[in-house]
Design an enzyme around this catalytic site. Structure first.
Site: not given
Length: 431
Positions: A204, A226-228
Site C-alpha cells: 500500500n 512494494g505496491d503499484d
C-alpha cells in the site's frame, strides 16, 4: 481504436507544458523552521497566506518538522523546496486528524490544490513521511488500514507542474491525484523501502494514484515500492507515462475500479512508453471488481477492501517499449487482466458477473527476463457478461531469468474475444 503509433504520437503531442522560468516575483516568502524544533506548519500556512497568490514560497536547506495536516490552495505561485519536510512519527495523531480524500475511505496529511502552480525541488527537495513507524505498526495488515494517510494529495490542482522532488518512506500512497487536470509530474524519485534488513518493501505504498482526473503526465519517474508504481483509478482519462524506471513494484495498475455498487467509472486513453521494470511482479495489468458486491474486510463490507457491482468501461490503453528484468516474482504473468478482484469466489459465477467492458488494450515491444514458475506471458480473466475485445500482444521477447530460454507458457484466457497477435493456450484459474 487508435494504432500504437498514432496513440503514442497523440500522447507526446498533448504533454502539458509549463514554463519553468516564471517571471521574477517581488512577493517572496521564506518559510522558517521554529528554532525550538516545533511544528513548522503554522509558518507554512502564514507564508501561503501572504504569498499564495502571485508569489514565491521558499523552503530553505533545512529540515522542517511537520506535525499538522494542511489543506492549501495557491494561484500563480512558485514553491521552491530546497530542504526536507519531515512528518512526525505520532501515529495516533495522524489517525485522528488525517483529511478524507473522498474515495475508498482514504485520507491524507496534505491536500495541495491550486491553479498555475510550480512545486519544484531541483533534485534535492525531499518529503520524508517517516513511514518506518507505519511499516512496523501496520505490518500485520495486508489491507488498507483505516486513516493511514497518503503523503500528499494533489486535489483540485490544475495547469501545474511538480518537478525534481524526492519522496522517502511515505506513510501509505505517496501521491494521490484527485479532481485535477493538466498536470506535468517530472523527475520524481520515490523510495518506500523498509529500513529493517530483510523486510523489503511494504504494501500500500503506491507511487501515484489518479482519480477523477484528466490529462496527467508522468515523465522520468523512479519508484521503489512494494505496491503499484502508478495506478489509474476511477475516471482517469488521457494519462501519459514515459521514460520511467520501477523497482520492486507491482507495475502499472489500471484499477481497481467498479468497487462502488452501481457507480459509473472509466479508465480511458492511457499510454505508457519507454518503461523499465526491475524485480517487479508485473509490467502492466488491469483489475476491476466483480459485478456482485463482496470482499473480505476486517473493518466491515466497505471500501477500500470490499465492494463491487460498479458499471463503466476501460478502453484504449497502449503499453509500448517495455524492458523487464526478473519480473513475475515466481508466480505472476507479466501482463494480466482480472475482473474478479478481491471477490468471494465461493459465490457462483462471481468472476463472470462484471459489466465493466474492457476493450482496445495493447502490449507491444516488450523484452527482458521473467521469473515465473508457470511460464505464462499473459493471464486474461474477462467477464462472461462482457468479454474483452481488441486485446493485442505484439513483438514480445521474454526469456526465463534462469536459463535464458524463450518463455513458453503461453496465454491463459477466459472470455477474450478474437485476441490479436497471440493465441490462448489455456484458461485462467478464476472462473
Amino acid at each position: 481504436m487508435f494504432s500504437r503509433t498514432s496513440t503514442v504520437a497523440f500522447a507526446l503531442a498533448t504533454l502539458p507544458s509549463f514554463t519553468a522560468a516564471l517571471p521574477p516575483r517581488s512577493n517572496v516568502c521564506n518559510v522558517e523552521q521554529p528554532t525550538d524544533g516545533t511544528d513548522a506548519v503554522p509558518n507554512i500556512l502564514d507564508a501561503i497566506d501572504k504569498c499564495g497568490t502571485d508569489g514565491r514560497i521558499v523552503f530553505s536547506e533545512t529540515t522542517y518538522n511537520i506535525s499538522s495536516v494542511m489543506n492549501t490552495y495557491l494561484t500563480n505561485v512558485e514553491v521552491d523546496v530546497q530542504g526536507t519536510l519531515q512528518w512526525s512519527t505520532n501515529i495516533d495523531h495522524w489517525l485522528n486528524t488525517s483529511l478524507p480524500v473522498g474515495y475508498q475511505n482514504q485520507s491524507t496529511v496534505w491536500i495541495f490544490g491550486g491553479d498555475n502552480v510550480w512545486l519544484h525541488g531541483g533534485g534535492v527537495g525531499t518529503f520524508n513521511g517517516s513511514g518506518q513507524v507505519w511499516y512496523e505498526s501496520i505490518i500485520a495488515f495486508f489491507d488498507n488500514y483505516p486513516r493511514r494517510p497518503h503523503q500528499i494529495t494533489l486535489g483540485n490542482l490544475t495547469n501545474s507542474a511538480i518537478t525534481g522532488l524526492n519522496f522517502y518512506q511515505s506513510q501509505m500512497w505517496t501521491m494521490s491525484i484527485i479532481n485535477s487536470s493538466d498536470l506535468h509530474l517530472d523527475s520524481i524519485t520515490i523510495n518506500n523501502s523498509d529500513a529493517r534488513p530483510g523486510h523489503g518493501y511494504p504494501q500500500n505504498t503506491d507511487g501515484a494514484d489518479t482519480l477523477f482526473s484528466n490529462n496527467i503526465t508522468f515523465t522520468n519517474w523512479t519508484v521503489e515500492s512494494g505496491d503499484d508504481a502508478i495506478s489509474c483509478k476511477a475516471n482517469s482519462t488521457n494519462i501519459h507515462i514515459a521514460n520511467c524506471t520501477f523497482h520492486h513494484t507491482n507495475g502499472l495498475a489500471m484499477g481497481s475500479i467498479a468497487q462502488y455498487n452501481d457507480n459509473f467509472e472509466i479508465i480511458e486513453n492511457v499510454t505508457a512508453t519507454n518503461i523499465s521494470f526491475y524485480d517487479s511482479t508485473q509490467a502492466a495489468y488491469l483489475k476491476t471488481w466483480a459485478g456482485i458486491p463482496s470482499g473480505n474486510n476486517t473493518y466491515g463490507p466497505y471500501p477500500p477492501n470490499a465492494g463491487g457491482g460498479g458499471r463503466g468501461y476501460i478502453k484504449n490503453l497502449t503499453f509500448f517499449d517495455f524492458t523487464v528484468s526478473n519480473i513475475g516474482q515466481g508466480k505472476f504473468a507479466p501482463f494480466s487482466i482480472t475482473q474478479c478482484y478481491f471477490a468471494n469466489e465461493s459465490i457462483p459465477n462471481i468472476c463472470d458477473s462484471s459489466t465493466m467492458q474492457i476493450s482496445d488494450v495493447v502490449w507491444e515491444d516488450v523484452r527482458g527476463t521473467v521469473n515465473n514458475s508457470g511460464g505464462d506471458v499473459g493471464s486474461f480473466q474477462c467477464s462472461g457478461r462482457v468479454p474483452c475485445t481488441g486485446i493485442e500482444v505484439r513483438d514480445v521477447d521474454l526469456r526465463d531469468v534462469g536459463d535464458g530460454s524463450v518463455l513458453g507458457g503461453g496465454y491463459l484466457c477466459s472470455n477474450v474475444s478474437e485476441p490479436v497477435g497471440f493465441e490462448c493456450t489455456g484458461v485462467t484459474g478464476q472462473t
